[in-house]
Design a protein around this motif. Structure first.
Motif, PDB file in Angstrom:
ATOM      1  N   GLU A 115       0.819  -1.214   0.000  1.00 34.60           N
ATOM      2  CA  GLU A 115       0.000   0.000   0.000  1.00 34.60           C
ATOM      3  C   GLU A 115       0.854   1.266   0.000  1.00 34.60           C
ATOM      4  OE1 GLU A 115       0.162  -1.381   4.358  1.00 34.60           O
ATOM      5  OE2 GLU A 115       0.427  -2.177   2.342  1.00 34.60           O
ATOM      6  N   VAL A 116       2.152   1.140   0.246  1.00 35.54           N
ATOM      7  CA  VAL A 116       3.056   2.291   0.219  1.00 35.54           C
ATOM      8  C   VAL A 116       3.633   2.430  -1.185  1.00 35.54           C
ATOM      9  CG1 VAL A 116       5.167   3.309   1.147  1.00 35.54           C
ATOM     10  CG2 VAL A 116       3.627   2.043   2.653  1.00 35.54           C
ATOM     11  N   THR A 164       1.960   5.033   7.516  1.00 37.12           N
ATOM     12  CA  THR A 164       1.295   3.817   7.037  1.00 37.12           C
ATOM     13  C   THR A 164       2.095   2.581   7.417  1.00 37.12           C
ATOM     14  OG1 THR A 164       0.297   4.986   5.165  1.00 37.12           O
ATOM     15  CG2 THR A 164       0.481   2.593   4.988  1.00 37.12           C
ATOM     16  N   VAL A 165       3.399   2.653   7.257  1.00 37.18           N
ATOM     17  CA  VAL A 165       4.265   1.529   7.611  1.00 37.18           C
ATOM     18  C   VAL A 165       4.178   1.244   9.103  1.00 37.18           C
ATOM     19  CG1 VAL A 165       6.648   0.697   7.703  1.00 37.18           C
ATOM     20  CG2 VAL A 165       5.855   1.973   5.702  1.00 37.18           C
ATOM     21  N   VAL A 166       4.300   2.288   9.915  1.00 35.89           N
ATOM     22  CA  VAL A 166       4.275   2.113  11.375  1.00 35.89           C
ATOM     23  C   VAL A 166       2.916   1.580  11.835  1.00 35.89           C
ATOM     24  CG1 VAL A 166       4.413   3.307  13.589  1.00 35.89           C
ATOM     25  CG2 VAL A 166       6.026   3.872  11.757  1.00 35.89           C
ATOM     26  N   ARG A 167       1.823   2.127  11.270  1.00 36.32           N
ATOM     27  CA  ARG A 167       0.484   1.678  11.656  1.00 36.32           C
ATOM     28  C   ARG A 167       0.277   0.209  11.291  1.00 36.32           C
ATOM     29  NH1 ARG A 167      -2.116   4.872   8.766  1.00 36.32           N
ATOM     30  NH2 ARG A 167      -2.158   6.603  10.266  1.00 36.32           N
ATOM     31  N   ASP A 168       0.752  -0.148  10.097  1.00 33.82           N
ATOM     32  CA  ASP A 168       0.624  -1.535   9.655  1.00 33.82           C
ATOM     33  C   ASP A 168       1.399  -2.463  10.589  1.00 33.82           C
ATOM     34  OD1 ASP A 168       1.198  -4.024   8.153  1.00 33.82           O
ATOM     35  OD2 ASP A 168       0.138  -3.002   6.537  1.00 33.82           O
ATOM     36  N   LEU A 169       2.580  -2.018  11.007  1.00 38.47           N
ATOM     37  CA  LEU A 169       3.396  -2.827  11.918  1.00 38.47           C
ATOM     38  C   LEU A 169       2.674  -3.035  13.246  1.00 38.47           C
ATOM     39  CD1 LEU A 169       6.059  -4.206  12.716  1.00 38.47           C
ATOM     40  CD2 LEU A 169       6.926  -1.947  13.361  1.00 38.47           C
ATOM     41  N   VAL A 190      10.617  -3.309   7.466  1.00 41.42           N
ATOM     42  CA  VAL A 190      10.162  -2.022   7.999  1.00 41.42           C
ATOM     43  C   VAL A 190      11.297  -1.010   7.960  1.00 41.42           C
ATOM     44  CG1 VAL A 190       9.466  -0.813  10.106  1.00 41.42           C
ATOM     45  CG2 VAL A 190       8.320  -2.937   9.448  1.00 41.42           C
ATOM     46  N   SER A 191      12.456  -1.423   8.435  1.00 45.42           N
ATOM     47  CA  SER A 191      13.615  -0.537   8.450  1.00 45.42           C
ATOM     48  C   SER A 191      14.001  -0.115   7.039  1.00 45.42           C
ATOM     49  CB  SER A 191      14.792  -1.245   9.129  1.00 45.42           C
ATOM     50  OG  SER A 191      15.957  -0.451   9.061  1.00 45.42           O
ATOM     51  N   ARG A 192      14.030  -1.078   6.121  1.00 51.76           N
ATOM     52  CA  ARG A 192      14.409  -0.783   4.739  1.00 51.76           C
ATOM     53  C   ARG A 192      13.449   0.214   4.098  1.00 51.76           C
ATOM     54  NH1 ARG A 192      12.967  -2.442  -0.278  1.00 51.76           N
ATOM     55  NH2 ARG A 192      11.377  -3.825   0.580  1.00 51.76           N
ATOM     56  N   LEU A 193      12.167   0.022   4.325  1.00 47.81           N
ATOM     57  CA  LEU A 193      11.183   0.893   3.698  1.00 47.81           C
ATOM     58  C   LEU A 193      11.227   2.297   4.290  1.00 47.81           C
ATOM     59  CD1 LEU A 193       9.037   1.091   1.573  1.00 47.81           C
ATOM     60  CD2 LEU A 193       7.373   0.150   3.179  1.00 47.81           C
ATOM     61  N   LEU A 194      11.381   2.396   5.598  1.00 47.18           N
ATOM     62  CA  LEU A 194      11.460   3.716   6.231  1.00 47.18           C
ATOM     63  C   LEU A 194      12.718   4.469   5.775  1.00 47.18           C
ATOM     64  CD1 LEU A 194      10.278   2.951   9.885  1.00 47.18           C
ATOM     65  CD2 LEU A 194       9.011   4.144   8.082  1.00 47.18           C
ATOM     66  N   LEU A 195      13.820   3.750   5.597  1.00 49.46           N
ATOM     67  CA  LEU A 195      15.041   4.378   5.094  1.00 49.46           C
ATOM     68  C   LEU A 195      14.865   4.836   3.647  1.00 49.46           C
ATOM     69  CD1 LEU A 195      17.778   2.005   6.586  1.00 49.46           C
ATOM     70  CD2 LEU A 195      17.365   4.394   7.203  1.00 49.46           C
TER      71      LEU A 195
END
Length: 226
Positions: A115-116, A164-169, A190-195
């Motif tokens: 979704e991101v 969105t990533v954090v909420r999904d996590l 999660v880390s890879r996507l946030l970076l």
């Protein structure tokens, strides 16, 4: 061979900076395509080609220093050379961020957050850098302000993507029966996507820097420099 005139040197500097920007923008585009297509070979080419960007940067840095030291420019020419010196630094750093994106592609395990839309964010950053260099080429002050304004939209897009990533996590079901390997893979992704989101936002910041220095170059206006 006749020695190049001062104006020829200035024209050549601008032309070489525009060439460097084309190389950097192309590397960023390839890195984004490699990420979308999970193309590890293309990602490796971006990483391996980073030395070319670095060499272009060092050559142009020397050209700027030589012009400042030997020609002692004033007024408009001085602003042009000073702005260019800063702009090539931003371009070199965009090249480094493209390498980061390529590294993330090599590290990717799977798409856990479809979704991101990373490609949408990437497209925005590409356009911002491209428009910033057009403003530099054409000495377009109005375009500089437009790029700065667009950065607000990019920041919001990145904020929403990160949330969105954090909420999904948070909403994922992880319990005592969840395999440690699955948890580690999730946290890695999660880390890879946030970076990735962070680095694309930084590309936008560098595009604004280019616009800010261009505005200073054209109108002696430091309104966008921060």
């Amino acid at each position: 061979m006749a020695r190049k005139s001062y104006q020829d040197q200035l024209d050549e500097l601008r032309s070489d900076v525009l060439y460097m920007s084309e190389v950097v923008i192309d590397r960023l585009r390839i890195a984004l395509n490699a990420m979308e297509q999970k193309d590890r070979e293309r990602a490796r080419k971006v990483i391996e080609g980073d030395h070319e960007v670095n060499e272009l940067y060092l050559d142009l840095e020397k050209d700027c220093v030589d012009l400042l030291a030997l020609q002692q420019p004033v007024a408009t020419d001085l602003r042009f050379i000073a702005a260019t010196f800063k702009i090539i630094t931003d371009l070199e750093r965009i090249g480094d961020l493209a390498v980061n994106l390529a590294d993330y592609t090599l590290e990717a395990e799977r798409d856990m957050f479809p979704e991101v839309n990373i490609q949408s964010i990437g497209s925005t950053t590409l356009e911002m850098v491209d428009n910033a260099m057009i403003a530099y080429k054409e000495e377009d002050a109005e375009q500089c302000f437009a790029i700065s304004e667009r950065d607000g939209d990019l920041d919001e897009e990145c904020r929403v993507a990160s949330e969105t990533v954090v909420r999904d996590l948070i909403e994922r079901e992880i319990d005592a029966e969840t395999a440690e390997e699955d948890i580690e893979m999730l946290m890695h992704e999660v880390s890879r996507l946030l970076l990735t989101i962070r680095d694309l936002e930084r590309v936008g910041d560098h595009a604004v820097n280019v616009a800010a220095r261009t505005l200073y170059m054209v109108e002696n206006d430091d309104a966008l420099i921060y």
